[in-house]
Structures are given as structure tokens and as C-alpha cells.
Design an enzyme around this catalytic site. Sequence first.
Site, PDB file in Angstrom:
ATOM      1  N   HIS A 149       0.828  -1.201   0.000  1.00 13.82           N
ATOM      2  CA  HIS A 149       0.000   0.000   0.000  1.00 13.82           C
ATOM      3  C   HIS A 149       0.868   1.258   0.000  1.00 13.82           C
ATOM      4  O   HIS A 149       2.064   1.199   0.253  1.00 13.82           O
ATOM      5  CB  HIS A 149      -0.924   0.028   1.219  1.00 13.82           C
ATOM      6  CG  HIS A 149      -2.124  -0.848   1.088  1.00 13.82           C
ATOM      7  ND1 HIS A 149      -2.094  -2.182   1.426  1.00 13.82           N
ATOM      8  CD2 HIS A 149      -3.383  -0.603   0.642  1.00 13.82           C
ATOM      9  CE1 HIS A 149      -3.285  -2.716   1.203  1.00 13.82           C
ATOM     10  NE2 HIS A 149      -4.085  -1.778   0.721  1.00 13.82           N
ATOM     11  N   LYS A 153      -0.567   4.742   4.540  1.00 16.04           N
ATOM     12  CA  LYS A 153      -1.387   3.771   5.266  1.00 16.04           C
ATOM     13  C   LYS A 153      -0.744   3.432   6.605  1.00 16.04           C
ATOM     14  O   LYS A 153       0.443   3.108   6.676  1.00 16.04           O
ATOM     15  CB  LYS A 153      -1.589   2.502   4.436  1.00 16.04           C
ATOM     16  CG  LYS A 153      -2.583   1.532   5.061  1.00 16.04           C
ATOM     17  CD  LYS A 153      -2.971   0.430   4.086  1.00 16.04           C
ATOM     18  CE  LYS A 153      -3.959  -0.539   4.699  1.00 16.04           C
ATOM     19  NZ  LYS A 153      -5.236   0.116   5.088  1.00 16.04           N
TER      20      LYS A 153
END
Length: 257
Positions: A149, A153
Amino acid sequence: MITKIAIAGVKGRMGQNLIESGLSNKEIEIVGVFDIAEIDQEFLQIAKLPAAIATSREKSFEVADIIIDFTSPKALFAFTESAVSSQTGLVIGTTGLEEQHFNLLKQTGKSTNVFYAPNMSFGVNSFFSLARKAASYLKDFDIEIIETHHRFKKDAPSGTAIKLGEEIAEELRYSKDKFNFNRQQDLQERKTNEIGFSSIRGGNVPGEHTVIFHGENESIELTHRAFNRKIFSDGAIEAAIWLSQQKSGYYTYKDML
């Protein structure tokens, strides 16, 4: 029938996508937006939202059929209380939830309608089913889950990765104590029936999840890649439309498919 929604954390990355998805869906009316930061008229104008729209949490819960929330686990305590008192539905896409949060959502579902999914993409939820099917054939293979990600995040592994592991574990009748989140601290050989997790953070990756089945002399990989966050916001909008037509209860993507 038009579903009236309000968007929590509207100034965040997902909030922006939810505005776009909501405005482009003819079955949706955005009647409220709110955030920790103040919502001013300049923001509404840039976002192409009506000047008279609700811009506080309290007013949004009053006027909306469904609140869509991708903010943070700690916000759930206030949101569920407001949902019960106003009889407003909740679509929750927040990840990093713990058992207390799930218990709270299920309890809230006794009074109003609640939908939870760690990933709102139709493709990802189909991916879960494919992974379960593969696991049913590859029972003797070692299983590893890798997720990637963007640098912003905070939780790791991702809620989607954990859900993927849970789906596979349920198929193979493994308990969650078979999950290994940190081999750096677990300095020993791989345990039988273990499901390992690895996380990568960097760049602007919306989300990539791979489950690898390792055999003695071969391996099989299944991968889902998200190229645009709009798949998550579009999915949340569809969930809101679906949820608005349901009775009180706690629902997941399996109920909607």
C-alpha cells in the site's frame, strides 16, 4: 428511490473519492459532509457540493439515510452512538478494527442497519472466493499473503490481507493462532498450517494483495491489484444503496453479493 448519504472524513483521500462516486451516481444524493477540520464554502464549491449541505456530524446524522465512514477505529464509538439515536445506517470501510469494534458494530446492528467491509471492491471480494477455492485444492501447500500500500497507510497488515487470511483459514478450518505477522520475532522453522503475512509501504499504491501457495517443487500465486481508489468508493456507494433497503442488522459483502 434516492439514497441520502453523508460522508465522514470528507477531506481525506477516500473522502474525495466518495464525493466523486456519489455525485456520479443517479441513485445517490449527498446531503452531508463532515470532518475534524472545518468545512467551509470554498471547500463545498471546489467539491461541487450544494452550499446548504449539512457540514457537521450532528446534522449529517439527522438528514442522511446512510453515513459512509473510512476514518479511524476510534471514531466508531461516537458514530455508532449517533447512528442508534438517529436511526441512521452505517457503511464502514475503516480498517485496523479490533474485536471490541466488531462487537460494537454488531450491537449497533440490533438497532439500525450496519454494513462492514475492509475492502469495498467487488473484484477483491470475488478474489476472496477464488482464494478459498484454491486453498481447498492446495491443502498441503504453505500459504503466504503479501500486501502493498501507499506510504500513508498506518495499519499493517491491511484489513484486506487479514480478511483474506480469515477466508482461507475458515476454508481450511484453521484457527487464527496459525497467523504469523512477524517472523523477525519468531525465529524458528515455519510451523505446519501457518499463514504468513508480509507488508510493504511506499509510493502511491492504492492496494495490491497476493496469496502464494508454496509446494515442494511448485508454487501458485493469486493477485489482485487496485489501479484507482475509485473502486473502493464506488463499492461503498453501492453498499449504501443496498443497505438503505435492508432492515436493521449487521451485514457484510457476502450478504450483498
